[in-house]
Design a protein around this motif. Sequence first.
Motif, PDB file in Angstrom:
ATOM      1  N   LEU A 173     -50.901   5.459  30.087  1.00 62.71           N
ATOM      2  CA  LEU A 173     -49.954   4.341  29.730  1.00 62.71           C
ATOM      3  C   LEU A 173     -48.468   4.735  29.710  1.00 62.71           C
ATOM      4  N   ASN A 174     -47.918   3.626  30.202  1.00 65.01           N
ATOM      5  CA  ASN A 174     -45.975   4.052  30.225  1.00 65.01           C
ATOM      6  C   ASN A 174     -45.627   2.872  29.020  1.00 65.01           C
ATOM      7  N   ALA A 175     -44.679   3.374  28.183  1.00 64.97           N
ATOM      8  CA  ALA A 175     -43.811   2.630  27.130  1.00 64.97           C
ATOM      9  C   ALA A 175     -42.376   2.680  27.290  1.00 64.97           C
ATOM     10  N   VAL A 176     -41.864   1.824  27.224  1.00 64.47           N
ATOM     11  CA  VAL A 176     -40.363   2.137  27.251  1.00 64.47           C
ATOM     12  C   VAL A 176     -40.081   1.793  25.804  1.00 64.47           C
ATOM     13  N   ALA A 177     -39.027   3.025  25.473  1.00 61.45           N
ATOM     14  CA  ALA A 177     -38.568   3.086  23.849  1.00 61.45           C
ATOM     15  C   ALA A 177     -37.519   2.155  23.885  1.00 61.45           C
ATOM     16  N   LEU A 178     -37.557   1.287  22.848  1.00 61.64           N
ATOM     17  CA  LEU A 178     -36.608   0.098  22.768  1.00 61.64           C
ATOM     18  C   LEU A 178     -36.032   0.554  21.130  1.00 61.64           C
TER      19      LEU A 178
END
Length: 343
Positions: A173-178
Amino acid sequence: MTDRTIQLPRQSAEPALVDPFGRHVTYLRVSVTDRCDLRCVYCMSEDMEFLPKRELLTLEELDRVCSVFVGRGVRKLRITGGEPLVRRDVMQLFRSLSRHLETGALHELTLTTNGTLLERYAADLAACGVRRVNVSIDSLDPKRFREITRRGDLAQVMRGIDAAQRAGLKVKLNAVALKGVNEDEIVPMIEWAHRRSMDLTMIEVMPLGDIEPGRLDQFLPLSLVRERLASHFTLTDLPERTGGPARYMRVEETGGKIGFITPLTHNFCEGCNRVRLTCTGQLYLCLGQEDSADLRSPMRMSEGNERLEAAITEAISRKPRGHDFVIERAAPAVVRHMSVTGG
C-alpha cells in the motif's frame, strides 16, 4: 495490439545504461495513460484536461520501447498512469511484456494502481507473471476517502485488494501523508495493513503541477510522522533497498514493514536507478526536473531501433544527480502533474 507474434528483442550491442554518476539504470516506470478515474486532491485538478488519445504511444510502441530498455539492462518494469488499468486493452501489453519474464531478461513486471479495477484484472495480471502490485490508498474511512479522491468508492478498492490477494499477488500500500486530513489514520492503517500481510509506504506530498489546495497546506513531513510512530511502536531501521526511493523500518509489534518516501525532508536521489517514460514517449530522467528526451519521434522514423537506441543513450548521459524539490516555493517545482509523468 494484434495477435501476430512479436519477435524478442535482440540483445543490444550497446552497453548497459550508466548515467554520469556511475548509477546503472535498471528500472523503467512506464505511464500508459494520463487518464484516471479518480481526482485525488494532491495529484491533479478536479477539472483536468487530458491528452488527445492520438498523442499517446500505441500499445505496440510501448512494447517496442520497453523491449529496447530490457535489451539494455533494465530488469524491472513498472506500469503506471494516471490509472493504468483504464487504458483500453492494457492487458495485451502485459501479456506481450511477460515474454521477457519467461526468458529471464526481465526480473519483475509490476504496476501501481488506485485499485478501482483490480477486482476485474487481478487474476489476469497474475497469469501474466505479475507477482506484486502497489495500491494507492490514503484513508480507510469511506467519506474521507471520497473527499480525498473526489469521487472514489472505498468498498470498490477493498474488493480489488481482496481479489489481488486471492490471485496470489503480493500487495503493498502507498499512502500520501496529508496534514490535517489523514494523519490521525496512520497508526490504524499500519495495523490494518500488517494484519493482512501488506506493507505500507508513506509518501510526502510532491510539488508537481498546479492544484486547487496549496501544497504547503497539505505537506506533512515524514520526519514528524516517524517521531509520532515511535511513541506507538518499536521501530527498527532496515538496510534493505527495493530499487525505489523508500527507506524501510520494521514495526516490531506487528512484524510488518513501513516505508518512507521523503523527497522533501530527506533527498532520496543518491542511489537512483530509474527513469520514467510518459504515455506520449517523453523520457524523464528525474521526477523533479523538466529535462526530458523525445523517444516517440526516433521510434517512428524507422522500423529499426538504431535511432531509438541512440536517443536513449544520449538521454541517460545527462541524467541529473537529483531533484530540487522545495515545498515552500509559490510555484510547483515542475509544471506537469504526477499523472502526466507516471506515479
